[in-house]
Motif scaffolding. Sequence first.
Motif, short mmCIF file in Angstrom:
data_model
loop_
_atom_site.label_atom_id
_atom_site.label_comp_id
_atom_site.label_asym_id
_atom_site.label_seq_id
_atom_site.Cartn_x
_atom_site.Cartn_y
_atom_site.Cartn_z
N ILE B 69 45.56 39.83 38.91
CA ILE B 69 44.86 38.77 39.62
C ILE B 69 43.67 39.26 40.44
O ILE B 69 43.34 38.67 41.46
CB ILE B 69 45.82 38.01 40.57
CG1 ILE B 69 46.61 39.03 41.39
CG2 ILE B 69 46.74 37.08 39.83
CD1 ILE B 69 47.32 38.40 42.57
N PRO B 70 43.01 40.35 39.99
CA PRO B 70 42.01 40.94 40.86
C PRO B 70 40.89 39.98 41.27
O PRO B 70 40.39 40.05 42.37
CB PRO B 70 41.46 42.12 40.04
CG PRO B 70 41.79 41.79 38.65
CD PRO B 70 43.06 41.00 38.69
N TYR B 72 40.89 37.00 42.11
CA TYR B 72 41.21 36.14 43.24
C TYR B 72 41.18 36.92 44.56
O TYR B 72 41.23 36.35 45.62
CB TYR B 72 42.59 35.52 43.08
CG TYR B 72 42.64 34.53 41.94
CD1 TYR B 72 42.14 33.24 42.10
CD2 TYR B 72 43.15 34.89 40.70
CE1 TYR B 72 42.15 32.34 41.06
CE2 TYR B 72 43.18 33.99 39.65
CZ TYR B 72 42.68 32.72 39.83
OH TYR B 72 42.68 31.83 38.80
N LEU B 73 41.18 38.23 44.45
CA LEU B 73 41.26 39.04 45.66
C LEU B 73 39.90 39.60 46.07
O LEU B 73 39.79 40.31 47.06
CB LEU B 73 42.24 40.20 45.45
CG LEU B 73 43.66 39.77 45.10
CD1 LEU B 73 44.53 40.97 44.82
CD2 LEU B 73 44.26 38.95 46.24
N SER B 75 37.40 38.63 47.65
CA SER B 75 36.86 38.51 49.01
C SER B 75 37.76 39.13 50.08
O SER B 75 37.36 39.22 51.22
CB SER B 75 36.56 37.06 49.33
OG SER B 75 37.71 36.29 49.10
N VAL B 76 38.95 39.53 49.72
CA VAL B 76 39.80 40.16 50.74
C VAL B 76 39.97 41.65 50.56
O VAL B 76 40.37 42.36 51.47
CB VAL B 76 41.22 39.53 50.81
CG1 VAL B 76 41.17 38.21 51.52
CG2 VAL B 76 41.85 39.41 49.44
#
Lengths: 175, 175, 236
Positions: B69-70, B72-73, B75-76
């Motif tokens: 799921i990179p 989706y991550l 921005s964090v």
Amino acid sequence: MKNKKIITATLLVSDGPVPNTYFTDLLEIDEKNLLNIFEDINSDLSNINFGFYLRFDSVKSDLVTVSDIPKYLDSVKPPSILKGLSTPALETLAIIAYEQPVTKLKVSEIRGVESESSIKTLESRGLVIKSGELDVPGSPILYGTSDEFLAKTGFESLDELPTIGEYFSSPNEEE
Amino acid sequence: MKNKKIITATLLVSDGPVPNTYFTDLLEIDEKNLLNIFEDINSDLSNINFGFYLRFDSVKSDLVTVSDIPKYLDSVKPPSILKGLSTPALETLAIIAYEQPVTKLKVSEIRGVESESSIKTLESRGLVIKSGELDVPGSPILYGTSDEFLAKTGFESLDELPTIGEYFSSPNEEE
Amino acid sequence: MELIELISKLKSLLIDFSDNNNKNTNTNLINLFNSLNLENVRKDIESFSEIVLLVASLFELKAKRLLPQNEDVDWIDEIQLIKDKDLAFARLLQFKAFSEVGIALASRIRENEMSIGAFKYYQTLNLYSKPDIEITLDKIKFNEVAEEVFVRYKSIKGFDHIEYNLPDVDEAINSLLTSIDERLNTTFEDLASEVETSEQAVAIFLALLEAIRWGFVKAEQVNNNELIKIEKNYEE
């Protein structure tokens, strides 16, 4: 379920609480739906007996350790891992020690690379503390070293920091 | 179960991977027992469909996000350690990894160009550290790779570095 | 001419270089380059870097060769030349291998970074009485790093080696970094449009080169028609 995956992964790597609006925007779900997933996650975590849970309210959420851990550890003495600081962290610490009070931007400028995560590391270890805010628009945070830093290095006060070479003695210095 | 609680809580707040010996000492259990708990934790996590798992080997463990799921991550997640590293720096890293402990002069000789700034860059990123001094007049500094390098490349130890030929042997696989 | 053909010619030139005919080599090189369609070469970056390496080695040997410039090359020099040639070859092989290994390591790191570790260690402050990690701080090492990091910084600003009355590169670097900071992404043309004198333009350019060399900023031009993009270089 994909949303649960994304939420838990995000919370694991986030640096501090994540605003609920971040998830409702990212996953295109409404708040009620999100709070349901949070509750789901918490019931999962308590079923499997993990040492952390999801702390959330109507604004934000974060994964935090359960409060009864210290009780479990009362009977044992945690062995301490002696660990030195990495070069990025040491460089950052040195700049803060000599230039304090100093902003993140200035530290990054001197190192030549963005230094936010190094500052976070040092802060979490109590070597560096927020010492104020710079009085300019945006009020950037000023950092300085802590008493812990003095204790660990064995300097009695900041005045004892050795002077650095001829680089600061040149008459035409100062930017 | 108390041990599982302590292990998961510790891994959540630890700064990078935790050595297995830390847990075996703390909890007074043997290694086999510890690895069983690790597997337990992983089967729990995959049952409830969380976005992270426990990555472990015979030396250390860490909670990390699943790799599917990179996006989706984005921005964090923290910026990549590779961000802004040039090919000369990567080449220098490879030379230091394979020739360590090695002096700046030797690296420059192999590359055929002065390599000071590449070494400095790698050092300030924490991928390369000073590992000693060569016992000849002038005591040139020896450089080697850091634990961070191992953690980032996923090698358990330097012995696991493939022989150079292995990178070239099978032309049709590769990244 | 085909690239592969060119490369093999360059290789044989390198091998034959200890033969005594500089003039010939000159002509050969020029002919070779004239016959080459550069457009095609640029498309094949792999081969392009190989050519650069081969040519660089050739010129290095050539330069050494030209140094004595007397009637005959002394036999000791001759041996040195052969050794140089071998060294150049060995270096070529080693260099190419390492640069590819570097890329392989980077792709491994990239893959590993798809899994991101927990970033909650700020919580250790409030966790349990004894945090799991005791930080050691070595005074000597601290002093060394402090010295090094400031020397590095100061040496960027120094430029003592330039004795001419040149524009103030120091100041230019500072103002360059400030304007890049403010804008995060800018272009060289943008920066250069603000100068008033040609000296200032030179200063900006030198500052930019230094800033790139030290890794403060990255500059990139995708193709000839595009502006030169400049952005700040971030760590970790």
